[in-house]
Enzyme design. Sequence first.
Site, mmCIF file in Angstrom:
data_model
loop_
_atom_site.group_PDB
_atom_site.id
_atom_site.type_symbol
_atom_site.label_atom_id
_atom_site.label_comp_id
_atom_site.label_asym_id
_atom_site.label_seq_id
_atom_site.Cartn_x
_atom_site.Cartn_y
_atom_site.Cartn_z
ATOM 1 C CG ASP A 118 -1.852 1.103 1.357
ATOM 2 O OD1 ASP A 118 -2.730 1.158 0.487
ATOM 3 O OD2 ASP A 118 -1.753 1.934 2.284
ATOM 4 C CD GLU A 158 -2.036 2.433 -3.603
ATOM 5 O OE1 GLU A 158 -1.444 2.603 -2.538
ATOM 6 O OE2 GLU A 158 -3.161 2.905 -3.810
HETATM 7 C C1 NOJ Z 1 -4.133 3.377 -0.606
HETATM 8 C C2 NOJ Z 1 -5.337 2.509 -0.429
HETATM 9 O O1 NOJ Z 1 -5.632 1.884 -1.637
HETATM 10 C C3 NOJ Z 1 -6.452 3.416 0.066
HETATM 11 O O2 NOJ Z 1 -7.698 2.780 0.045
HETATM 12 C C4 NOJ Z 1 -6.086 3.892 1.455
HETATM 13 O O3 NOJ Z 1 -7.043 4.820 1.898
HETATM 14 C C5 NOJ Z 1 -4.713 4.569 1.451
HETATM 15 N N1 NOJ Z 1 -3.733 3.864 0.687
HETATM 16 C C6 NOJ Z 1 -4.200 4.655 2.860
HETATM 17 O O4 NOJ Z 1 -3.833 3.385 3.322
#
Ligand code: NOJ
Length: 578
Positions: free
Chosen positions: A226, A299
Site C-alpha cells: 500500500d 501501489e
Molecule cells: C491506498 C489505499 O488503496 C487506500 O484505500 C487507502 O485509503 C490509502 N492507501 C491509505 O492506506
Amino acid sequence: MNVQIVFLVLVTILPASILCQSDADTWYKGGNFYQIYPRSFKDNNNDGIGDLKGITSKLEYLKEIGIDGVWLSPIYKSPMKDFGYDISDFTQIQPEYGTMKDFEALAAKCKRLGIRLILDFVPNHTSDQHEWFIKSVNKEPGYENFFYWHPGKVNATTGERSPPSNWLSSFRYSAWEWNEKRKQYYLHQFTIEQPDLNYREPAVVAKMKEVLVYWLDKGVSGFRVDTIPSLFEVAPDENGNIPDEPPSGKCNDPDDPCYLSHIYTYDQNETYGIVYEWRELLEDYRKQHGGDQLILMTEAYSELPYILRYYGDGKLNGSQIPFNFHLLRNTNKTSDVFEFKRLIEEFLGGVPAGSEANWVLGNHDQKRLASRLGEQRVDLFNILLKTLPGISITYQGEEIGMTDVIISWEDSVDPPACNSNETTYYAVSRDPARTPFQWDDSRNAGFNWFKKPWLPISTNYKCVNVKTQRAQPRSHLNNYKRLIKLRKEASLGNASYESALFGEIYTYKRQSGSVKPIVVALNFGKTWETINLSAKYNLPEALKVVVASIESQYTEGQIVNGTRLTVPNDIGLVLTTL
Ligand code: NOJ
C-alpha cells in the site's frame, strides 16, 4: 536411446520441483490478477458486510473465469476509520470478516484450486489503536521513535505552537496532529487515526519484516504494498526544522493536497531500498522453504520514471508488479486514441528487460471503469487489458461491467468525502466504486439476503450480475472468460507486439512463435470505419472473430474479410487466422 526415450527417463527420475522450475519462477508472468474488496464481495453471515467465508464460497467463480492470482484489500484487525487501511494488529483478522481459521480455510481452498493468494501489506502507517502507537505516545522504551514525532514550531513572541510544516494529508487538512499526552505532533498522511511509521527507526523496519514472514508462513504467494511512495519523508535538518512544501499551482484550496508539490513527502529516494529489501526477504524465504516465486505488487501514483524504479535498480530486484496507473490516472471519457496509444507504448518502452508490463483500469480508490470510460466501452477496455503484453489486473465487477452508485452526501462514509463538503464530496468519494458485488437478480443482488448492505446495491443489478450474464452467450462476463482462455491458448504472455492506427482505430498484432497470431482492433472514435487489417499485418483475407464487443454485429467464430473490416465506434474486436 532416442530423444523421446531420454525425455521419458528424465521425467521418471527427476523430482517434480526441478521439472516445474520454470513455471514456479514465472507463474505470475502474463497472469490474470483480480482484486477483491472483502467488505463488498460476499456476505456469508448476513450482517451487511462481506467476509472471508463469503470469499471462500465464491472461489470457484474466480476459477471459472480463469483468474491466476487474487489480492485482498486488508482483512486485519482495524477500527475501520479507513475501512481496513488503519490496522490495529497486523497479524489478527478483523472479527467482522471472520477468524484466523476462516483465513486458513480460504488459503487452503485457493491452493486446492490453483489460485494464488496475495495479501495487502500496509507498511506506511498503523491505526492509532495499534499497541506500537500507544506505546510510542507513552514513550515506552524502544517505541519512542516508531512514529514521526515533532514538537512543532513555537512563535518566539507569542509562545504559540503550530505544526512543524505545511504538509497536507491526502485526505485534506494538515498532516500533523497534536497529541496531548506526549505533547508533540505526529505525522499522518491519511486520516488522523493513521499515524505514519518512521522507517528511519531500525526496529520499525525489522518489525514490518516480521509481519511479512508471519503471512508467508501462512502460505500466501505475495503482497500488494500500500501507498509505497509515502513511506519516507524528509528528515528534520540539524536544527530540527522541517521544510514546507511549495505550492503546486494545481488548485486554489489550501486544505486540499493538490495545493502542494509533495517533494518532501512522496517518492523519496530511500523508499526504493526498502522495497528491494522486501524482495530479498521473499527470495530468501523461498530459498529456505521452497515453493514458487513470491511476488510484490506495489501501489504508487507516481510519474513513470519513479514507477519503473520499483522493478529494481539493475543490481537489486524490486517489485515484479509495480502497478501501472498510467492509464488510470491520465485518461477519462474524453481521452482520444492517440493519448491511449502513447501512454501504453510509453509504459511498454520503459519496462526493463526480463520484467513485465501490467495493466490496471480500476481499483477500490477510483471511479469504476464502466463509469469512468463509458458503459458502452466495457468490452473494448477488457479486450485491451487482456490482450496487451504483460499482466492484467481486474477490480471486482469490471468483468460484468458494474458501474458506480451515486451515494448521497448524508450516506457517504469514505474519509476523504466526509472531510470535504456537500458540493465537492463526489469528486473525491470512493464509496461509489465500493458498493457490493452483484452476483444475481435476487434480493441484495445475492451479496446477502437479510441485513441492509453497508453501502447500497446498484439499481442495475437485475441485469448487471453474474448469474444473468453467465446465461447469456453475448455478455461482458462471457467475453471476459473468452479473453482469458485466448490469452492462455495464444500464449499472449510472451507474444510480439506490433501496432498501427487507422484514424481513431487502435490495432495491434500479437504473435508467439508458431502459434496463430491474434489481431486486435479497438475503435476509440465516434464513427464506423472500414479498414484493411490483412494488408497491414500481412494476414490472409479471411479472418475469424474470437471476441467481439457485445454491442457489435459480430459473433464469435464468424469469418470476416480482413481487407474490408468494418469496426463500429466503441467496439473492440479480436481476430485470428483460420
Ligand atoms: C491506498 C489505499 O488503496 C487506500 O484505500 C487507502 O485509503 C490509502 N492507501 C491509505 O492506506
